[in-house]
Design a protein around this motif. Sequence first.
Motif, PDB file in Angstrom:
ATOM      1  N   HIS A 225     -84.516  81.674   8.627  1.00 21.83           N
ATOM      2  CA  HIS A 225     -84.874  80.499   9.429  1.00 21.83           C
ATOM      3  C   HIS A 225     -85.419  79.434   8.484  1.00 21.83           C
ATOM      4  N   THR A 226     -84.742  78.288   8.415  1.00 23.09           N
ATOM      5  CA  THR A 226     -85.105  77.225   7.476  1.00 23.09           C
ATOM      6  C   THR A 226     -85.203  75.890   8.210  1.00 23.09           C
ATOM      7  N   PRO A 227     -86.197  75.725   9.066  1.00 19.52           N
ATOM      8  CA  PRO A 227     -86.300  74.492   9.850  1.00 19.52           C
ATOM      9  C   PRO A 227     -86.555  73.281   8.960  1.00 19.52           C
ATOM     10  N   GLY A 228     -86.300  72.110   9.541  1.00 22.47           N
ATOM     11  CA  GLY A 228     -86.523  70.858   8.847  1.00 22.47           C
ATOM     12  C   GLY A 228     -85.421  69.861   9.150  1.00 22.47           C
ATOM     13  N   HIS A 229     -84.170  70.241   8.855  1.00 18.35           N
ATOM     14  CA  HIS A 229     -83.041  69.392   9.257  1.00 18.35           C
ATOM     15  C   HIS A 229     -82.944  69.386  10.771  1.00 18.35           C
ATOM     16  N   THR A 230     -83.112  70.555  11.364  1.00 20.75           N
ATOM     17  CA  THR A 230     -83.325  70.714  12.799  1.00 20.75           C
ATOM     18  C   THR A 230     -84.348  71.842  12.972  1.00 20.75           C
ATOM     19  N   PRO A 231     -84.955  71.971  14.161  1.00 23.78           N
ATOM     20  CA  PRO A 231     -85.959  73.028  14.348  1.00 23.78           C
ATOM     21  C   PRO A 231     -85.406  74.439  14.176  1.00 23.78           C
ATOM     22  N   GLY A 232     -84.136  74.625  14.568  1.00 22.91           N
ATOM     23  CA  GLY A 232     -83.552  75.959  14.510  1.00 22.91           C
ATOM     24  C   GLY A 232     -82.566  76.148  13.381  1.00 22.91           C
ATOM     25  N   ALA A 233     -82.631  75.305  12.367  1.00 28.46           N
ATOM     26  CA  ALA A 233     -81.703  75.446  11.244  1.00 28.46           C
ATOM     27  C   ALA A 233     -81.892  76.804  10.565  1.00 28.46           C
TER      28      ALA A 233
ATOM     29  N   GLY B 248     -75.697  75.476   5.393  1.00 30.68           N
ATOM     30  CA  GLY B 248     -75.517  74.459   6.429  1.00 30.68           C
ATOM     31  C   GLY B 248     -75.871  73.093   5.887  1.00 30.68           C
ATOM     32  N   ASP B 249     -76.787  72.390   6.586  1.00 32.35           N
ATOM     33  CA  ASP B 249     -77.240  71.078   6.121  1.00 32.35           C
ATOM     34  C   ASP B 249     -78.686  71.126   5.620  1.00 32.35           C
ATOM     35  N   THR B 250     -79.163  72.313   5.214  1.00 32.67           N
ATOM     36  CA  THR B 250     -80.528  72.422   4.695  1.00 32.67           C
ATOM     37  C   THR B 250     -80.600  72.061   3.219  1.00 32.67           C
ATOM     38  N   LEU B 251     -79.662  72.536   2.420  1.00 35.39           N
ATOM     39  CA  LEU B 251     -79.668  72.247   0.991  1.00 35.39           C
ATOM     40  C   LEU B 251     -78.257  71.935   0.528  1.00 35.39           C
ATOM     41  N   PHE B 252     -78.141  70.824  -0.217  1.00 32.86           N
ATOM     42  CA  PHE B 252     -76.861  70.391  -0.774  1.00 32.86           C
ATOM     43  C   PHE B 252     -76.938  70.344  -2.295  1.00 32.86           C
ATOM     44  N   ALA B 253     -75.801  70.117  -2.930  1.00 28.10           N
ATOM     45  CA  ALA B 253     -75.798  69.771  -4.343  1.00 28.10           C
ATOM     46  C   ALA B 253     -76.483  68.417  -4.478  1.00 28.10           C
ATOM     47  N   GLY B 254     -77.685  68.423  -5.000  1.00 29.43           N
ATOM     48  CA  GLY B 254     -78.423  67.174  -5.156  1.00 29.43           C
ATOM     49  C   GLY B 254     -79.661  67.038  -4.294  1.00 29.43           C
ATOM     50  N   GLY B 255     -79.887  67.973  -3.377  1.00 29.77           N
ATOM     51  CA  GLY B 255     -81.141  67.892  -2.640  1.00 29.77           C
ATOM     52  C   GLY B 255     -81.078  68.331  -1.200  1.00 29.77           C
ATOM     53  N   PRO B 256     -82.180  68.101  -0.481  1.00 26.86           N
ATOM     54  CA  PRO B 256     -82.288  68.532   0.912  1.00 26.86           C
ATOM     55  C   PRO B 256     -81.363  67.757   1.830  1.00 26.86           C
ATOM     56  N   GLY B 257     -81.083  68.358   2.994  1.00 25.44           N
ATOM     57  CA  GLY B 257     -80.370  67.654   4.037  1.00 25.44           C
ATOM     58  C   GLY B 257     -81.195  66.518   4.613  1.00 25.44           C
TER      59      GLY B 257
ATOM     60  N   TYR C 210     -85.364  65.296  15.729  1.00 25.74           N
ATOM     61  CA  TYR C 210     -85.472  66.749  15.553  1.00 25.74           C
ATOM     62  C   TYR C 210     -85.687  67.175  14.097  1.00 25.74           C
ATOM     63  N   SER C 211     -85.792  66.210  13.157  1.00 23.54           N
ATOM     64  CA  SER C 211     -85.912  66.581  11.751  1.00 23.54           C
ATOM     65  C   SER C 211     -87.290  66.220  11.207  1.00 23.54           C
ATOM     66  N   HIS C 212     -87.646  66.854  10.054  1.00 20.25           N
ATOM     67  CA  HIS C 212     -88.983  66.648   9.496  1.00 20.25           C
ATOM     68  C   HIS C 212     -88.952  66.986   8.016  1.00 20.25           C
ATOM     69  N   PHE C 213     -89.243  65.981   7.164  1.00 21.36           N
ATOM     70  CA  PHE C 213     -89.097  66.174   5.724  1.00 21.36           C
ATOM     71  C   PHE C 213     -90.036  67.235   5.144  1.00 21.36           C
ATOM     72  N   PRO C 214     -91.351  67.214   5.406  1.00 24.40           N
ATOM     73  CA  PRO C 214     -92.201  68.264   4.831  1.00 24.40           C
ATOM     74  C   PRO C 214     -91.764  69.675   5.227  1.00 24.40           C
ATOM     75  N   THR C 215     -91.210  69.810   6.437  1.00 27.06           N
ATOM     76  CA  THR C 215     -90.771  71.131   6.891  1.00 27.06           C
ATOM     77  C   THR C 215     -89.551  71.600   6.117  1.00 27.06           C
ATOM     78  N   ILE C 216     -88.589  70.712   5.875  1.00 30.70           N
ATOM     79  CA  ILE C 216     -87.394  71.141   5.132  1.00 30.70           C
ATOM     80  C   ILE C 216     -87.759  71.475   3.693  1.00 30.70           C
ATOM     81  N   ILE C 217     -88.712  70.763   3.128  1.00 29.90           N
ATOM     82  CA  ILE C 217     -89.151  71.082   1.770  1.00 29.90           C
ATOM     83  C   ILE C 217     -89.780  72.473   1.722  1.00 29.90           C
ATOM     84  N   ARG C 218     -90.622  72.786   2.695  1.00 35.14           N
ATOM     85  CA  ARG C 218     -91.215  74.134   2.733  1.00 35.14           C
ATOM     86  C   ARG C 218     -90.138  75.202   2.880  1.00 35.14           C
ATOM     87  N   SER C 219     -89.158  74.932   3.735  1.00 31.21           N
ATOM     88  CA  SER C 219     -88.088  75.906   3.938  1.00 31.21           C
ATOM     89  C   SER C 219     -87.311  76.149   2.645  1.00 31.21           C
TER      90      SER C 219
END
Length: 210
Positions: free
Chosen positions: A125-133, A147-156, A162-171
């Motif tokens: 479970h890697t929330p941030g891009h969406t709550p249930g990512a 999915g859209d959580t991590l790409f070549a070059g950085g976070p989604g 429904y998205s939140h930058f500090p949350t995706i970084i923690r994930s």
Amino acid sequence: MTGLRIESVVTSGVFTLDGGTWDVDNNVWVVGDDHEAVVIDPAHDAVAVAEAVGDRKLVAIVCTHAHNDHVNAAPALAAAIGAPILLHLDDRLLWKHTHSDRDPDGYLSDNQRIEVAGTDLRVLHTPGHTPGAICLYLPDLFTVFTGDTLFAGGPGATGRSYSHFPTIIRSIRDRLLVLPPATTVRTGHGADTTIGDEAPHLSTWIAQGH
């Protein structure tokens, strides 16, 4: 695990959210062997995805998150092949934006295993891009599907509902960058990367704040 492999289908369509529309190309992933498979993120074209599965048993249709471009072909694929659609519970409201009249067949939880072709995909479970990512870790093939959580070059992206930058970084920091550096990152859009290639840039992403 004879014959275990990863195949991809690139499909094209539109992503819509918050009143905007963008043309997108999506990576649809098929994981399995000659006998059975799992589809990850059936986007835009159920026929093309079904052709990639062929006559194999489709164990599950797994959505890494519920943005329309990752789930829009899921019901048609399920109807054609008869496999259950699985999504994390925290994206059930976002799912309704695209499929108001059809629920997923099951809800995923963190660390759940999805068995296919003699191996298993582990749900992260890697929330941030969406709550249930979620991401799906496949250690037997040194791969994580992000999915859209991590790409070549950085976070989604995290600039929409429904998205939140500090949350995706923690994930990313706590669930993905702890994986072996040689792990291949197979993303929802664009090119592959590796955990080792992305990990050194975490502080830069945080400083940029997006």
